[in-house]
Design a protein around this motif. Structure first.
Motif, short mmCIF file in Angstrom:
data_model
loop_
_atom_site.label_atom_id
_atom_site.label_comp_id
_atom_site.label_asym_id
_atom_site.label_seq_id
_atom_site.Cartn_x
_atom_site.Cartn_y
_atom_site.Cartn_z
N CYS A 136 43.18 34.84 43.78
CA CYS A 136 42.94 35.88 44.81
C CYS A 136 41.68 35.53 45.59
N PRO A 137 41.79 35.23 46.87
CA PRO A 137 40.63 34.73 47.60
C PRO A 137 39.60 35.79 47.97
N THR A 138 39.99 37.05 47.95
CA THR A 138 39.10 38.10 48.45
C THR A 138 38.29 38.78 47.35
N GLY A 139 38.67 38.56 46.09
CA GLY A 139 38.05 39.32 45.01
C GLY A 139 38.63 40.72 44.88
N ALA A 140 39.76 40.97 45.52
CA ALA A 140 40.44 42.26 45.32
C ALA A 140 40.91 42.40 43.88
N LEU A 141 41.22 41.25 43.26
CA LEU A 141 41.69 41.24 41.87
C LEU A 141 40.63 40.64 40.95
N HIS A 142 40.44 41.27 39.79
CA HIS A 142 39.65 40.71 38.70
C HIS A 142 40.38 41.00 37.40
N TYR A 143 39.98 40.29 36.35
CA TYR A 143 40.65 40.49 35.06
C TYR A 143 39.63 40.52 33.93
#
Ligand code: SF4
Length: 151
Positions: A69-76
């Motif tokens: 995910c290039p925007t950092g909208a997703l993290h885990y």
């Protein structure tokens, strides 16, 4: 990065959990590149509810796709695994007529109620000046027709 609480606060962020991995999605930062949907369609399905179902794939695969995910909208956060390591060296890429894409060991400051830095590993930052979600891109460059050669 070891905890979702370290990320920039957002009214639009939600957490989706399975026993092996939690996924945090910040809708305000998603620019709809579709890399998540292409990488793990069994997990990221915009026709399903909820649209993120992390239990449908191996946790390590979910984490690998989230890192795309290039925007950092997703993290885990993996239940049994390391936190996401930032890219080294840090890279900064101006996207044509769009934001700065940055990957690396970042410390961001923003209008988050108190003067503090927050760690990040991936972000697309506003370059046109019109974002309502600074320092992040919110797609406003498209709305205002901003171009690289515009002062
Ligand atoms: S990869 Fe990230 S920015 Fe792209 S659609 Fe998925 S959540 Fe949005």
């Amino acid at each position: 990065m070891s905890d979702f609480d370290e990320l920039p606060p957002s009214d639009r962020a939600k957490v989706y959990a399975s026993p092996g991995v939690q996924v945090r999605f910040d809708a305000a930062r998603c620019r709809h590149s579709g890399r998540c949907v292409l990488g793990a369609p069994e997990v990221f399905d915009t026709d399903a509810r909820p649209w993120i179902q992390p239990g449908n794939a191996d946790p390590e695969h979910v984490a690998e796709v989230v890192r795309r995910c290039p925007t950092g909208a997703l993290h885990y956060l993996l239940a049994d695994g390391p936190a996401e390591e930032p890219d080294r060296p840090t890279t900064v890429t101006p996207l044509p007529d769009g934001p700065l894409e940055i990957r690396g060991d970042l410390r961001l400051t923003g209008p988050w109620g108190e003067a503090r830095e927050v760690p990040e590993v991936r972000a697309q930052l506003c370059r046109c000046g019109a974002s309502a979600n600074k320092p992040f891109c919110d797609g406003s460059h498209e709305r205002i027709g901003w171009h690289d050669d515009r002062p």
